[in-house]
Design an enzyme around this catalytic site. Structure first.
Site, short mmCIF file in Angstrom:
data_model
loop_
_atom_site.label_atom_id
_atom_site.label_comp_id
_atom_site.label_asym_id
_atom_site.label_seq_id
_atom_site.Cartn_x
_atom_site.Cartn_y
_atom_site.Cartn_z
N HIS A 22 0.82 -1.20 0.00
CA HIS A 22 0.00 0.00 0.00
C HIS A 22 0.86 1.25 0.00
O HIS A 22 1.93 1.30 0.59
CB HIS A 22 -0.92 0.03 1.22
CG HIS A 22 -1.97 -1.04 1.19
ND1 HIS A 22 -3.01 -1.01 0.29
CD2 HIS A 22 -2.14 -2.15 1.93
CE1 HIS A 22 -3.77 -2.07 0.48
NE2 HIS A 22 -3.26 -2.78 1.47
N CYS A 73 0.23 2.58 -4.77
CA CYS A 73 -0.44 3.82 -5.12
C CYS A 73 0.43 5.00 -4.70
O CYS A 73 1.11 4.94 -3.67
CB CYS A 73 -1.79 3.92 -4.41
SG CYS A 73 -2.99 2.72 -4.98
#
Length: 145
Positions: A22, A73
């Protein structure tokens, strides 16, 4: 936690850092900062772009190479690098040509032709259509480069 990677770096050394996980963004007084979210982030916090730069990039001496692959991301700015790499037109054309070759090689044309001969036209038509759409997308990339 990751300073050990570049500890004692010297000219000629090559380092590799890979992160898949993440990523995020946090807002601060001076704007947004990209982050990596390690497994222990709830206790140790996220790794901010400025921290990653100060820990892994700034300590490197001239002639040392660090290759980072960040699969997360908001990872485009995760190292807070002070520059943006833009390839030459020749390099970009070579990269796009390589994508086209990879696209063509990824199809099973022999299987498609064998199926065509047996009356099953779907496989070949699907791969031709997919190839056409992919080449159209590459043409758009070429025009925008």
């Amino acid at each position: 936690a990751i300073a050990w990677l570049v500890q004692d770096a010297s000219a000629g050394d090559a380092f590799f850092f890979h992160y898949s996980g993440h990523g995020g963004r946090v807002q601060t007084d001076d704007g947004f900062h990209e982050t990596l979210c390690p497994l222990d982030m709830h206790g140790a916090g996220m790794l901010e772009d400025t921290e990653l730069f100060e820990t892994m990039v700034r300590p490197l001496p001239s002639g040392c190479r660090l290759t980072c692959i960040l699969d997360a991301c908001h990872s485009a700015g995760a190292l807070n690098l002070p520059f943006l790499f833009t390839g030459t037109q020749e390099n970009l054309n070579k990269a796009l040509a390589g994508e086209a070759v990879q696209m063509a090689m990824s199809k099973n044309w022999a299987h498609d032709l064998a199926a065509w001969r047996q009356g099953n036209h779907l496989a070949l038509m699907t791969d031709v259509a997919t190839m056409g759409l992919g080449l159209w997308e590459l043409w758009g990339k070429h025009k925008n480069a």
